[in-house]
Design a protein around this motif. Structure first.
Motif, PDB file in Angstrom:
ATOM      1  N   TYR A  73       0.836  -1.204   0.000  1.00 17.55           N
ATOM      2  CA  TYR A  73       0.000   0.000   0.000  1.00 17.55           C
ATOM      3  C   TYR A  73       0.877   1.263   0.000  1.00 17.55           C
ATOM      4  O   TYR A  73       0.610   2.221  -0.736  1.00 17.55           O
ATOM      5  N   ILE A  74       1.900   1.261   0.838  1.00 17.55           N
ATOM      6  CA  ILE A  74       2.789   2.429   0.924  1.00 17.55           C
ATOM      7  C   ILE A  74       3.429   2.709  -0.429  1.00 17.55           C
ATOM      8  O   ILE A  74       3.420   3.850  -0.913  1.00 17.55           O
ATOM      9  N   GLN A  75       3.988   1.676  -1.040  1.00 15.68           N
ATOM     10  CA  GLN A  75       4.669   1.868  -2.327  1.00 15.68           C
ATOM     11  C   GLN A  75       3.711   2.390  -3.384  1.00 15.68           C
ATOM     12  O   GLN A  75       4.055   3.279  -4.178  1.00 15.68           O
ATOM     13  N   HIS A  76       2.504   1.846  -3.409  1.00 16.40           N
ATOM     14  CA  HIS A  76       1.530   2.274  -4.418  1.00 16.40           C
ATOM     15  C   HIS A  76       1.159   3.736  -4.200  1.00 16.40           C
ATOM     16  O   HIS A  76       1.035   4.507  -5.166  1.00 16.40           O
ATOM     17  N   PHE A  77       0.994   4.128  -2.943  1.00 23.06           N
ATOM     18  CA  PHE A  77       0.646   5.524  -2.670  1.00 23.06           C
ATOM     19  C   PHE A  77       1.798   6.461  -3.029  1.00 23.06           C
ATOM     20  O   PHE A  77       1.573   7.542  -3.596  1.00 23.06           O
ATOM     21  N   LEU A  78       3.015   6.072  -2.708  1.00 24.73           N
ATOM     22  CA  LEU A  78       4.153   6.931  -3.031  1.00 24.73           C
ATOM     23  C   LEU A  78       4.302   7.119  -4.540  1.00 24.73           C
ATOM     24  O   LEU A  78       4.706   8.191  -5.005  1.00 24.73           O
ATOM     25  N   ARG A  79       3.918   6.102  -5.311  1.00 22.89           N
ATOM     26  CA  ARG A  79       4.027   6.199  -6.773  1.00 22.89           C
ATOM     27  C   ARG A  79       2.853   6.961  -7.385  1.00 22.89           C
ATOM     28  O   ARG A  79       3.041   7.727  -8.333  1.00 22.89           O
ATOM     29  N   THR A  80       1.646   6.749  -6.848  1.00 18.77           N
ATOM     30  CA  THR A  80       0.447   7.201  -7.556  1.00 18.77           C
ATOM     31  C   THR A  80      -0.450   8.163  -6.772  1.00 18.77           C
ATOM     32  O   THR A  80      -1.332   8.786  -7.357  1.00 18.77           O
ATOM     33  N   GLY A  81      -0.277   8.239  -5.464  1.00 21.89           N
ATOM     34  CA  GLY A  81      -1.189   9.041  -4.650  1.00 21.89           C
ATOM     35  C   GLY A  81      -2.455   8.294  -4.282  1.00 21.89           C
ATOM     36  O   GLY A  81      -3.379   8.864  -3.699  1.00 21.89           O
ATOM     37  N   GLN A  82      -2.506   6.991  -4.592  1.00 20.94           N
ATOM     38  CA  GLN A  82      -3.635   6.130  -4.246  1.00 20.94           C
ATOM     39  C   GLN A  82      -3.090   4.847  -3.619  1.00 20.94           C
ATOM     40  O   GLN A  82      -1.954   4.464  -3.870  1.00 20.94           O
ATOM     41  N   PHE A  83      -3.933   4.168  -2.823  1.00 23.86           N
ATOM     42  CA  PHE A  83      -3.491   2.917  -2.219  1.00 23.86           C
ATOM     43  C   PHE A  83      -3.775   1.697  -3.089  1.00 23.86           C
ATOM     44  O   PHE A  83      -3.073   0.695  -2.999  1.00 23.86           O
ATOM     45  N   ILE A  84      -4.815   1.772  -3.901  1.00 23.26           N
ATOM     46  CA  ILE A  84      -5.151   0.640  -4.793  1.00 23.26           C
ATOM     47  C   ILE A  84      -5.520   1.184  -6.155  1.00 23.26           C
ATOM     48  O   ILE A  84      -5.803   2.366  -6.306  1.00 23.26           O
TER      49      ILE A  84
END
Length: 200
Positions: free
Chosen positions: A189-200
């Motif tokens: 979840y953290i990595q996805h948010f750091l890349r995209t601003g979203q968790f999923i």
């Protein structure tokens, strides 16, 4: 930059740090005085730590009280390099457990100055000028869960305490307050948010 919670040290974040490094991030895990200094004072000390780093981009991932320290840091220093903030089980509305224990003889000393614009839930800055994602645990496994009977919680912080309308996105995960630091799903979840601003 990873920030630990109250009574913790950087060692507790090493599993998360290792996973983020394996994903390609340069990770720093500074220590701060979670009890003897206020969150605002810790934020100022971390600012000078950051000043010694050479980076054009700065993400903050902060557990529990560390999230409040991060909010003070970003509010006090909007000139910091751009990036995103992820808080993990941070009681942004204050901690019921801390407010109950703080007045008690001896036991209350354990919270020290963390209550000041921190765990007391007042005067916490939330206008940080960047995307803020919150991961909120819902597995009531921990010493604090008896204090939170009847409230969805992660064993230390209730879901309601971790919610704030200034968060740009949030997600609930079936994980405990400390367990989220070791959960591969939390790290994803953290990595996805750091890349995209979203968790999923």
């Amino acid at each position: 930059m990873l920030l630990h919670g109250i009574w913790m040290r950087p060692l507790v974040l090493q599993t998360l740090a290792r996973r983020l490094r394996q994903a390609g991030y340069l990770v720093k895990v500074p220590a701060y005085a979670s009890v003897s200094l206020t969150p605002a004072q810790n934020a100022e000390r971390l600012y000078w730590f950051i000043q010694r780093l050479s980076t054009d981009y700065l993400h903050l991932v902060a557990h529990s009280l560390g999230g409040i320290v991060a909010l003070h840091l970003l509010s006090q220093h909007p000139e910091l390099p751009p990036g995103r903030l992820v808080t993990l089980g941070t009681p942004i509305q204050g901690s019921k457990i801390a407010r109950m224990i703080k007045p008690l003889p001896l036991l209350g000393l354990a919270f020290g100055n963390s209550m000041d614009a921190g765990l007391a839930g007042v005067n916490i800055p939330t206008n940080i000028g960047r995307e803020w994602g919150a991961i909120i645990g819902t597995l009531p496994l921990g010493l604090g869960s008896p204090f939170l009977l009847g409230e969805p919680n992660d064993g230390a912080v209730s879901v309601a305490e971790a919610y704030h309308p200034a968060q740009t996105v949030r997600i609930q995960q079936r994980v405990s307050h400390t367990g989220m630091l070791f959960s591969p799903l939390t790290c994803s979840y953290i990595q996805h948010f750091l890349r995209t601003g979203q968790f999923i």
